[in-house]
Scaffold this active site. Structure first.
Site, PDB file in Angstrom:
ATOM      1  N   HIS A 153       0.821  -1.225   0.000  1.00  0.00           N
ATOM      2  CA  HIS A 153       0.000   0.000   0.000  1.00  0.00           C
ATOM      3  C   HIS A 153       0.851   1.271   0.000  1.00  0.00           C
ATOM      4  CE1 HIS A 153      -3.683  -2.189   0.419  1.00  0.00           C
ATOM      5  NE2 HIS A 153      -3.390  -2.671   1.611  1.00  0.00           N
ATOM      6  N   ASP A 160      -4.415 -12.654   3.392  1.00  0.00           N
ATOM      7  CA  ASP A 160      -5.663 -12.215   4.007  1.00  0.00           C
ATOM      8  C   ASP A 160      -6.885 -12.524   3.137  1.00  0.00           C
ATOM      9  OD1 ASP A 160      -4.614 -10.352   2.256  1.00  0.00           O
ATOM     10  OD2 ASP A 160      -4.613  -8.693   3.701  1.00  0.00           O
ATOM     11  N   HIS A 196      -6.332  -7.160  -0.466  1.00  0.00           N
ATOM     12  CA  HIS A 196      -6.483  -5.732  -0.748  1.00  0.00           C
ATOM     13  C   HIS A 196      -5.726  -5.362  -2.025  1.00  0.00           C
ATOM     14  CE1 HIS A 196      -6.760  -6.189   3.721  1.00  0.00           C
ATOM     15  NE2 HIS A 196      -7.807  -5.391   3.551  1.00  0.00           N
ATOM     16  N   ASP A 233      -2.716 -10.450  -2.441  1.00  0.00           N
ATOM     17  CA  ASP A 233      -3.257  -9.947  -1.175  1.00  0.00           C
ATOM     18  C   ASP A 233      -4.726  -9.577  -1.394  1.00  0.00           C
ATOM     19  OD1 ASP A 233      -2.077  -8.588   1.606  1.00  0.00           O
ATOM     20  OD2 ASP A 233      -3.837  -7.530   0.816  1.00  0.00           O
TER      21      ASP A 233
HETATM   22 ZN   LIG Z   1      -4.099  -7.042   2.688  1.00  0.00          ZN
END
Ligand SMILES: [Zn+2]
Length: 343
Positions: A136, A259, A174, A172
């Site tokens: 991120h 995740d 996200h 991931d």
């Molecule tokens: Zn994540």
């Protein structure tokens, strides 16, 4: 006793692991992204006898000029200052403690060392088991538990060494917004992200495909909550792998967050550790086809310690090309250490 062909002929590799106690010193308090994640991983690797006999690749913190291949020097300097003064919160999600910048710079340095080892043939496979995670972190700011973008710094290092095609696969749960930002305008990095959507950070629509020379070199596959192993492998087989093979990468990086696991408290996907093993084997195949087998994986998210540890193990044995040990490795207790000595 028996004569065996070299590991390479068996399709086996000894993946180099990049671990350090410094990665535990990034102190986030009671946050889900905490040092207990690495403790769970290390415990599983020890219990399953997966630590011995691997290439030992030394690594050190990435210097600022290496970080600056991705990050704005003002961001790097500001983050160091913030950390040295005791830290605090960069945003509502992202903690900085006095040792956080050292941990993040060491994580980036581990990625650089893993790329060097892969390109020099000292270890064609690497797995950077570091924290804080990285994907991120944008060129100009940390966010979403991430300070420096470890995978992006590794890719930039590979480009600096003269490679012209680096693939980054980000599974991931996200979207890897920071990595996307870093390479949105280049055709030298193909960034492929599969992620839950809608979800933090809100980017990663399929319409985000890169700009300028980078047009077509960002590939986002957002999926609704509930996607399972079959949905993920189908996306890989139908969308990501064809694009990856057409790109003909010379190096393959994985932003390996776990995740999307069914037990993860932050994601709502239904992937299992066997699914991560399948995805890894598919990515390894791309590397075998185009990149002399060179793959470096980076730990990103994954917040259920048991699911995280099992998923790291499943990914590692796939990187090792050692499918026979998967059943042993994933056995919940006693780990099959008696039957694994087959190499
Ligand atoms: Zn994540």
């Amino acid at each position: 006793m028996t004569t065996r062909p070299p590991d390479r002929q068996l399709g086996r590799e000894r993946t180099a692991l990049f671990r350090s106690l410094t990665f535990r010193e990034h102190d986030t308090g009671g946050h889900p992204e905490n040092a207990g994640r690495l403790v769970a991983i290390d415990t599983a690797l020890e219990r399953l006898d997966l630590l011995e006999g691997r290439p030992d690749i030394p690594f050190s913190a990435a210097p600022d000029e290496v970080l600056a291949r991705v990050h704005d020097p003002r961001y790097i300097a500001g983050l160091r200052e913030f950390s040295m003064q005791g830290g605090g919160w960069l945003d509502a999600d992202t903690a900085v403690s006095p040792r956080s910048v050292d941990a993040a710079a060491l994580a980036a340095g581990a990625g650089v060392a893993a790329v060097d080892a892969a390109l020099e043939g000292r270890a064609r496979r690497g797995f950077v088991l570091a924290r804080p995670p990285g994907h991120h972190a944008t060129p100009s700011r940390g966010m979403g538990f991430c300070l420096f973008n470890t995978a992006a710094v590794a890719a930039a290092h590979a480009l600096d060494r003269g490679l012209d095609r680096v693939l980054i696969v980000d599974w991931d749960v996200h979207h890897g917004n920071g990595t996307q930002d870093a390479f949105y305008q280049t055709d030298q990095v193909l960034f492929c992200s599969i992620h839950q959507w809608p979800l933090y950070p809100g980017t990663g629509a399929a319409s985000e495909r890169g700009t300028g020379r980078g047009a077509g070199y960002t590939l986002n596959v957002p999926l609704p909550p509930g996607a399972n192993d079959d949905a993920y492998t189908e996306v890989f087989d139908q969308i990501i792998l064809p694009a990856a093979n057409a790109f003909r990468p010379r190096l393959v990086l994985i932003s390996a967050g776990f995740d999307a696991h069914a037990n993860d408290p932050l994601g709502s996907m239904q992937v299992t550790e066997l699914g991560f093993n399948d995805l890894t084997r598919r990515v390894v195949q791309v590397a075998e086809e185009h990149a002399d087998g060179r793959v470096v994986a980076f730990l990103e998210g994954g917040y259920d310690p048991a699911a995280l540890a099992a998923s790291v193990v499943a990914t590692l044995v796939a990187l090792d090309g050692d499918g026979a040990s998967l059943a042993n490795a994933l056995r919940p207790e006693d780990g099959g250490t008696e039957t694994r000595h087959d190499e």
